[in-house]
Design an enzyme around this catalytic site. Structure first.
Site, PDB file in Angstrom:
ATOM      1  N   LYS A   1       0.847  -1.208   0.000  1.00  0.00           N
ATOM      2  CA  LYS A   1       0.000   0.000   0.000  1.00  0.00           C
ATOM      3  C   LYS A   1       0.878   1.252   0.000  1.00  0.00           C
ATOM      4  O   LYS A   1       0.677   2.160  -0.815  1.00  0.00           O
ATOM      5  CB  LYS A   1      -0.890   0.003   1.241  1.00  0.00           C
ATOM      6  CG  LYS A   1      -1.533   1.354   1.545  1.00  0.00           C
ATOM      7  CD  LYS A   1      -2.450   1.344   2.750  1.00  0.00           C
ATOM      8  CE  LYS A   1      -1.737   1.562   4.040  1.00  0.00           C
ATOM      9  NZ  LYS A   1      -1.408   2.969   4.353  1.00  0.00           N
TER      10      LYS A   1
ATOM     11  N   ARG B   1      -3.989  10.902   4.387  1.00  0.00           N
ATOM     12  CA  ARG B   1      -2.836  11.792   4.480  1.00  0.00           C
ATOM     13  C   ARG B   1      -1.931  11.651   3.255  1.00  0.00           C
ATOM     14  O   ARG B   1      -1.335  12.622   2.801  1.00  0.00           O
ATOM     15  CB  ARG B   1      -2.072  11.459   5.752  1.00  0.00           C
ATOM     16  CG  ARG B   1      -0.760  12.150   5.888  1.00  0.00           C
ATOM     17  CD  ARG B   1      -0.054  11.702   7.147  1.00  0.00           C
ATOM     18  NE  ARG B   1       1.302  12.156   7.154  1.00  0.00           N
ATOM     19  CZ  ARG B   1       1.676  13.407   7.407  1.00  0.00           C
ATOM     20  NH1 ARG B   1       0.766  14.297   7.701  1.00  0.00           N
ATOM     21  NH2 ARG B   1       2.938  13.766   7.382  1.00  0.00           N
TER      22      ARG B   1
ATOM     23  N   VAL C   1       3.454  18.630   8.526  1.00  0.00           N
ATOM     24  CA  VAL C   1       4.017  18.596   7.169  1.00  0.00           C
ATOM     25  C   VAL C   1       5.119  19.643   7.013  1.00  0.00           C
ATOM     26  O   VAL C   1       5.529  19.971   5.892  1.00  0.00           O
ATOM     27  CB  VAL C   1       2.934  18.818   6.088  1.00  0.00           C
ATOM     28  CG1 VAL C   1       2.016  17.617   5.983  1.00  0.00           C
ATOM     29  CG2 VAL C   1       2.167  20.104   6.334  1.00  0.00           C
TER      30      VAL C   1
ATOM     31  N   LEU D   1       8.251  19.544   7.385  1.00  0.00           N
ATOM     32  CA  LEU D   1       9.473  19.095   6.684  1.00  0.00           C
ATOM     33  C   LEU D   1       9.251  19.074   5.162  1.00  0.00           C
ATOM     34  O   LEU D   1      10.142  19.408   4.384  1.00  0.00           O
ATOM     35  CB  LEU D   1       9.893  17.718   7.183  1.00  0.00           C
ATOM     36  CG  LEU D   1      10.185  17.611   8.685  1.00  0.00           C
ATOM     37  CD1 LEU D   1      10.556  16.182   9.054  1.00  0.00           C
ATOM     38  CD2 LEU D   1      11.295  18.574   9.097  1.00  0.00           C
TER      39      LEU D   1
ATOM     40  N   ILE E   1       7.720   6.992  17.144  1.00  0.00           N
ATOM     41  CA  ILE E   1       7.408   7.729  15.911  1.00  0.00           C
ATOM     42  C   ILE E   1       6.166   8.609  16.058  1.00  0.00           C
ATOM     43  O   ILE E   1       6.188   9.795  15.737  1.00  0.00           O
ATOM     44  CB  ILE E   1       7.202   6.748  14.725  1.00  0.00           C
ATOM     45  CG1 ILE E   1       8.404   5.804  14.595  1.00  0.00           C
ATOM     46  CG2 ILE E   1       6.923   7.511  13.429  1.00  0.00           C
ATOM     47  CD1 ILE E   1       9.687   6.443  14.111  1.00  0.00           C
TER      48      ILE E   1
ATOM     49  N   ARG F   1      -8.667  -0.239   4.465  1.00  0.00           N
ATOM     50  CA  ARG F   1      -7.736   0.728   3.871  1.00  0.00           C
ATOM     51  C   ARG F   1      -6.412   0.059   3.520  1.00  0.00           C
ATOM     52  O   ARG F   1      -5.728   0.463   2.600  1.00  0.00           O
ATOM     53  CB  ARG F   1      -7.459   1.869   4.857  1.00  0.00           C
ATOM     54  CG  ARG F   1      -8.648   2.736   5.151  1.00  0.00           C
ATOM     55  CD  ARG F   1      -8.255   3.964   5.935  1.00  0.00           C
ATOM     56  NE  ARG F   1      -7.171   4.687   5.250  1.00  0.00           N
ATOM     57  CZ  ARG F   1      -6.679   5.843   5.685  1.00  0.00           C
ATOM     58  NH1 ARG F   1      -7.128   6.376   6.800  1.00  0.00           N
ATOM     59  NH2 ARG F   1      -5.727   6.465   5.033  1.00  0.00           N
TER      60      ARG F   1
HETATM   61  C1  EPZ Z   1       4.347   6.993   6.388  1.00  0.00           C
HETATM   62  O1  EPZ Z   1       3.586   8.049   6.937  1.00  0.00           O
HETATM   63  C2  EPZ Z   1       3.402   5.810   6.270  1.00  0.00           C
HETATM   64  N1  EPZ Z   1       2.288   6.148   5.381  1.00  0.00           N
HETATM   65  C3  EPZ Z   1       2.851   5.442   7.662  1.00  0.00           C
HETATM   66  O2  EPZ Z   1       2.034   4.274   7.512  1.00  0.00           O
HETATM   67  C4  EPZ Z   1       4.032   5.109   8.571  1.00  0.00           C
HETATM   68  O3  EPZ Z   1       3.543   4.827   9.869  1.00  0.00           O
HETATM   69  C5  EPZ Z   1       4.994   6.301   8.611  1.00  0.00           C
HETATM   70  O4  EPZ Z   1       5.426   6.633   7.275  1.00  0.00           O
HETATM   71  C6  EPZ Z   1       6.226   6.032   9.447  1.00  0.00           C
HETATM   72  O5  EPZ Z   1       6.901   4.923   8.956  1.00  0.00           O
HETATM   73  C7  EPZ Z   1       2.484   6.078   4.041  1.00  0.00           C
HETATM   74  O6  EPZ Z   1       3.551   5.761   3.559  1.00  0.00           O
HETATM   75  C8  EPZ Z   1       1.299   6.418   3.182  1.00  0.00           C
HETATM   76  P1  EPZ Z   1       6.490  10.298   8.481  1.00  0.00           P
HETATM   77  P2  EPZ Z   1       4.203   9.553   6.948  1.00  0.00           P
HETATM   78  O7  EPZ Z   1       6.475  11.561   7.711  1.00  0.00           O
HETATM   79  O8  EPZ Z   1       5.016   9.786   5.737  1.00  0.00           O
HETATM   80  C9  EPZ Z   1       6.759  13.573  11.907  1.00  0.00           C
HETATM   81  C10 EPZ Z   1       0.117   2.951   7.734  1.00  0.00           C
HETATM   82  O9  EPZ Z   1      -0.416   2.432   8.727  1.00  0.00           O
HETATM   83  N2  EPZ Z   1       6.759  14.556  10.811  1.00  0.00           N
HETATM   84  O10 EPZ Z   1       7.645   9.360   8.308  1.00  0.00           O
HETATM   85  O11 EPZ Z   1       3.081  10.473   7.239  1.00  0.00           O
HETATM   86  C11 EPZ Z   1       5.423  12.849  12.015  1.00  0.00           C
HETATM   87  O12 EPZ Z   1       4.509  13.593  12.802  1.00  0.00           O
HETATM   88  C12 EPZ Z   1       0.639   4.370   7.825  1.00  0.00           C
HETATM   89  O13 EPZ Z   1       0.292   2.372   6.631  1.00  0.00           O
HETATM   90  C13 EPZ Z   1       6.952  15.899  11.109  1.00  0.00           C
HETATM   91  O14 EPZ Z   1       7.121  16.270  12.279  1.00  0.00           O
HETATM   92  O15 EPZ Z   1       5.142   9.490   8.229  1.00  0.00           O
HETATM   93  C14 EPZ Z   1       5.811  11.548  12.682  1.00  0.00           C
HETATM   94  O16 EPZ Z   1       5.903  11.768  14.071  1.00  0.00           O
HETATM   95  C15 EPZ Z   1       0.358   5.008   9.173  1.00  0.00           C
HETATM   96  N3  EPZ Z   1       6.948  16.802  10.101  1.00  0.00           N
HETATM   97  C16 EPZ Z   1       7.222  11.276  12.131  1.00  0.00           C
HETATM   98  O17 EPZ Z   1       7.681  12.522  11.599  1.00  0.00           O
HETATM   99  C17 EPZ Z   1       6.755  16.435   8.790  1.00  0.00           C
HETATM  100  O18 EPZ Z   1       6.773  17.302   7.904  1.00  0.00           O
HETATM  101  C18 EPZ Z   1       7.252  10.263  11.005  1.00  0.00           C
HETATM  102  O19 EPZ Z   1       6.314  10.660  10.034  1.00  0.00           O
HETATM  103  C19 EPZ Z   1       6.557  15.065   8.506  1.00  0.00           C
HETATM  104  C20 EPZ Z   1       6.578  14.149   9.528  1.00  0.00           C
END
Ligand code: EPZ
Length: 422
Positions: A22, A94, A125, A127, A331, A401
């Protein structure tokens, strides 16, 4: 609203076929916006999130065809008419935010709703936006939307250093940088296999990228990209989920097209807990005896650490381990919603901030429970498979999902499980 009914207590035995990932597909699909040539994805999973992404790309003017019962996705974005990703779609998923980088690179502007929070956390978002600004984008936030545009020079390559590893921000920036003028270097990118898969696809489209899966990625921007046909990698979270289904029920499952290569952290932990896991000629063989799992102490971490997306499922298995386990979620700030539901099934779990202490019990008891997010819902299914008596997991739209026909796959391994449509 559908629910899933389970009569627990059966040791699973059988075969399941692992679907395409996914989280790879959700970044591969928006990458089609980077080119006016067709992009074809094979081994695609059939999930409601893919339907949502299809709706989003179609709303932007792309043509998206789901072929071979959804296993093949053919996308042609030769005439992207719109550059707005509306709140009503983005709030549901998201990953919709991943159209921002490609739209900016292709059309020079984009208006994408802020994703807002979700059940597991605030989901910032910042970053993504900071990285795009480094490529020359002008970003404004108004009325809950990101208004992004490039000046006449378009996106220009630059050095970007992420203070923390973000999967989505890394994906957005890689996609944008493939069409920026000059070289982009991304320091401290996320290293997830889904990002490596994205780079393989972009390279097939003509992208000049190196260093994926390491601490530094180099991207040489191209004025245009071509089309490609790309097979989506297997879903490592589905692999991990079914490994834990065998572990929690004391069963043995053959995972066709599954490999341990992307779930090393889980395999290491579970082998230490007494689960047999080895590669076979069709995938991965998992067998867990009737003796209880040994307790574990695990912290989630960015890849290749223990994946946060398997945290809830592991907790369900450790709820019946022989001793006290600990899981720390590093995380997301609110990814313990499954705890209260597991407690309803007799699990003994104490929470202290981001750490959960799990005191293994002999047996869980079936109960009506409610899913709150995708991975919490599958953790409740796993607990129901092991529990004595009947469990009913409601709000299984969360499950749909990210898991394709999970009750059919589990039934094929002997589980007494059925979907009840409301
Ligand atoms: C991806 O989400 C995955 N989703 C998530 O899977 C997964 O849990 C996550 O990566 C972590 O591995 C998809 O790939 C569609 P991040 P993403 O940006 O990209 C913080 C599932 O169940 N952060 O790596 O949204 C954020 O708040 C889903 O399949 C910022 O602070 O995750 C989090 O604490 C759930 N600022 C950490 O980083 C930003 O601009 C990691 O988030 C971006 C992120």
């Amino acid at each position: 609203m559908d629910s899933i009914e389970i009569q627990g207590g059966v040791a699973l035995k059988g075969k399941v076929r692992i679907a395409g990932a996914k989280n790879a597909c959700l970044t591969l699909m928006p990458s089609a916006l980077l080119t006016d040539q067709p992009l074809t994805l094979t081994n695609a999973p059939r999930l409601s999130d893919i339907t949502t992404m299809t709706r989003l790309l179609t709303s932007l003017g792309a043509e998206v065809q789901l072929l071979k019962k959804g296993r093949v996705i053919a996308i042609s974005a030769h005439n992207v008419k719109d550059v707005e990703a509306h709140y009503d779609i983005v709030r549901k998923m998201r990953a919709s935010f991943l159209v921002l980088g490609p739209l900016l690179a292709r059309k020079g502007r984009a208006r994408v709703s802020l994703p807002g929070g979700c059940a597991i956390g605030a989901r910032a978002v910042d970053l993504h936006l900071a990285g795009l600004k480094r490529l020359g984008a002008e970003i404004e936030l108004e009325n809950g939307y990101v208004e992004a545009r490039c000046n006449s020079k378009g996106l220009v390559g630059n050095r970007i250093r992420f203070p923390l590893r973000s999967v989505g921000a890394t994906e957005n920036l890689i996609m944008a940088a493939t069409r920026a003028r000059g070289e982009t270097v991304i320091e401290n990118p996320a290293r997830e296999p889904e990002i490596v898969d994205l780079v393989h696809c972009l390279r097939a489209m003509g992208g000049e990228i190196s260093g994926e899966g390491t601490g530094r990625i180099h991207i040489q921007g191209n004025a245009s990209l071509g089309g490609a046909t790309h097979s989506v990698i297997e879903d490592r979270i589905e692999v991990g989920t079914f490994i834990l289904a065998a572990a929690i029920t004391g069963g043995s499952i053959e995972l066709e097209r599954g490999t341990s290569r992307h779930v090393g952290a889980l395999v290491k932990e579970l082998q230490a807990a007494g689960v047999g896991i080895e590669s076979t000629d069709t995938g991965l063989g998992v067998s867990s005896g009737r003796e209880r799992l040994k307790p574990l102490s695990v912290s989630t971490a960015p890849y290749p650490g223990f994946p946060t997306d398997l945290q809830a499922q592991l907790m369900a298995a450790l709820a019946i381990a022989d001793g006290r386990s600990e899981i720390t979620e590093t995380i997301f700030e609110n990814r313990f919603m499954h705890v209260s539901e597991l407690r309803r099934m007799g699990a003994r779990i104490e929470l202290n901030g981001r750490t959960a202490r799990i005191f293994g019990v002999e047996q869980l008891k079936g109960a009506p429970v409610m899913a709150t997010d995708l991975r919490a819902s599958v953790a409740l299914v796993l607990a129901g498979l092991a529990a004595k008596g009947k469990s009913v997991v409601s709000r299984v739209y969360h499950l749909d999902r990210g898991y394709e026909n999970i009750e059919r796959k589990l039934r094929a391994c002997g589980a007494r499980i059925r979907r009840v449509s409301a």
